[in-house]
Design a protein around this motif. Sequence first.
Motif, PDB file in Angstrom:
ATOM      1  N   CYS A 140      -0.070  -7.810   4.699  1.00 31.59           N
ATOM      2  CA  CYS A 140      -0.934  -6.675   4.286  1.00 31.59           C
ATOM      3  C   CYS A 140      -1.848  -6.536   3.152  1.00 31.59           C
ATOM      4  O   CYS A 140      -1.514  -7.257   2.044  1.00 31.59           O
ATOM      5  N   LEU A 141      -3.261  -6.418   3.323  1.00 37.49           N
ATOM      6  CA  LEU A 141      -4.136  -6.456   2.231  1.00 37.49           C
ATOM      7  C   LEU A 141      -4.787  -5.137   2.297  1.00 37.49           C
ATOM      8  O   LEU A 141      -5.390  -4.606   3.270  1.00 37.49           O
ATOM      9  N   PHE A 142      -4.465  -4.458   1.272  1.00 36.05           N
ATOM     10  CA  PHE A 142      -4.989  -2.717   1.016  1.00 36.05           C
ATOM     11  C   PHE A 142      -6.086  -2.705   0.364  1.00 36.05           C
ATOM     12  O   PHE A 142      -6.198  -3.278  -0.793  1.00 36.05           O
ATOM     13  N   VAL A 198      -4.832   4.451   5.335  1.00 38.54           N
ATOM     14  CA  VAL A 198      -3.679   5.149   4.630  1.00 38.54           C
ATOM     15  C   VAL A 198      -4.211   5.795   3.496  1.00 38.54           C
ATOM     16  O   VAL A 198      -5.449   6.154   3.470  1.00 38.54           O
ATOM     17  N   ALA A 199      -3.391   6.484   2.782  1.00 38.15           N
ATOM     18  CA  ALA A 199      -3.792   7.351   1.574  1.00 38.15           C
ATOM     19  C   ALA A 199      -4.524   6.479   0.594  1.00 38.15           C
ATOM     20  O   ALA A 199      -4.168   5.847   0.031  1.00 38.15           O
ATOM     21  N   GLY A 200      -6.237   6.980   0.543  1.00 38.41           N
ATOM     22  CA  GLY A 200      -6.796   6.413  -0.585  1.00 38.41           C
ATOM     23  C   GLY A 200      -7.546   5.196  -0.104  1.00 38.41           C
ATOM     24  O   GLY A 200      -7.914   4.419  -0.888  1.00 38.41           O
ATOM     25  N   PRO A 214       0.685  -1.370   0.127  1.00 39.26           N
ATOM     26  CA  PRO A 214      -0.015   0.048  -0.145  1.00 39.26           C
ATOM     27  C   PRO A 214       0.788   1.156   0.099  1.00 39.26           C
ATOM     28  O   PRO A 214       2.142   1.079   0.334  1.00 39.26           O
ATOM     29  N   PRO A 215       0.061   2.372  -0.197  1.00 30.64           N
ATOM     30  CA  PRO A 215       1.159   3.706   0.022  1.00 30.64           C
ATOM     31  C   PRO A 215       1.588   3.724   1.112  1.00 30.64           C
ATOM     32  O   PRO A 215       0.924   3.497   2.211  1.00 30.64           O
TER      33      PRO A 215
END
Length: 444
Positions: free
Chosen positions: A146-148, A126-128, A90-91
Amino acid sequence: MRRRILLLSVGMTTLVVLAFAVPLTILLRNAAEEESLKAASYTAKNVAYYVGDQNRTAADIKAYIDGVKNDAPGRISVRLADGTTLGDPPPGGVAAPKPVPGEHGDDDGDDRRGPPKISDTSTRTVAGGIATEIDVDTHAGPASVCLFLTSDELYEGLLPRILFLLAGSLLVLLLSILGAEFVSRRLARPLEETARTAERLAKGDVDARAPTSGPAEVAKVGAALNGLADRIDEVIAVEREAVADLSHRLRTPLTALRLQVEALPDRERAEELNTQVNSLERTLTAVISAARRPQREGRVPHCDAVEVTRKRVAFWAPLFEDQGRELVLDLPTPPAMVRSSAEDLGAALDALVENVVAHTPDGTPARIILTRQPVGGSDGVLIVVADEGPGIPLGAGERGRSDRGSTGLGLDIARRCAEAADGRLTIHPNLPTGSSVHLTLAAP
């Protein structure tokens, strides 16, 4: 009234729909978010179990991630114990893994038994979007999965639910409008009919009656108006009967007076008085006829102007033929109903035709044209009596005015006929081709 009922119904329904739709929209949004996070947590746990199950190599983990991401939403990434990040982070990257509390098995990773130890699921914004993270204990040390989910993926499936809710709200609003329209029509229709009945009564049609259907209050208004109309009818009938009876009673002394006049020795004086008695008798006859007219013609007189005009022209045709006059008649296809009795309209036409005969020399052509046209905002008829004579002198249409010593009542009779039918009489004198009189009459 109908518009106000509609506005009130739409306004109240809109408030109720908003009161339910806004909280329900928030509830649907939270439910969609919760479902997406549960699915992300389930996928992340599966990846974590795979990563910590055996002594997996980076290539094995990368291949597994590539296979999972095709079936699961979001971007999956794994940060190994040595800091290597696999997949699509992720970002801002994947957070550093933390050791998972608990006891390990044997030191040699090949002989470990039981499922790998994983931490509880945690989320961070996080961003978005939102990142779901799980720490897992591996042979090489702690790793992090991590799964965004982006905002669109987080609320996937929410739009159809919102559209369904919007469609339901619009349906409720439409049903409210239809219900308000039905109720308002049920209330307004009897009132509108009652108003039309009052207008007909104002025009002299005392046979008109208002409906007594609909709500009790509206029906009560109609019944009251009908009672008033019945009372008006009774009063008018009694008044006319009284006038007729009085006129009949006057015939007896009138007959006695005639006998006394005939008995006078002075024949010249007797003839003079007899003329006055005859005039009085004709006046009484006219009064009786006027009082009895509603019994023959109804409360609101009406007739076919085309038929009446044709009959009056047929009456005057022999005289026109004797005087060498050409009479052109232009009539539409009957009927052309007007708000006048056949007797009154015939008298008005006779007055206008007689005016042509009296004020133009023999041989002067004339024409009578009847056309349909609006009168006073409704249907009506225009009758034009024109000639090619010297024209009508100014002021000849006034009562008591004439250019040949007559009483000047002819045009006044036609004028009163027109005004009684909500029309008018217009005189066009001294035209280049003669003169014309326009008689307009409204429809019944």
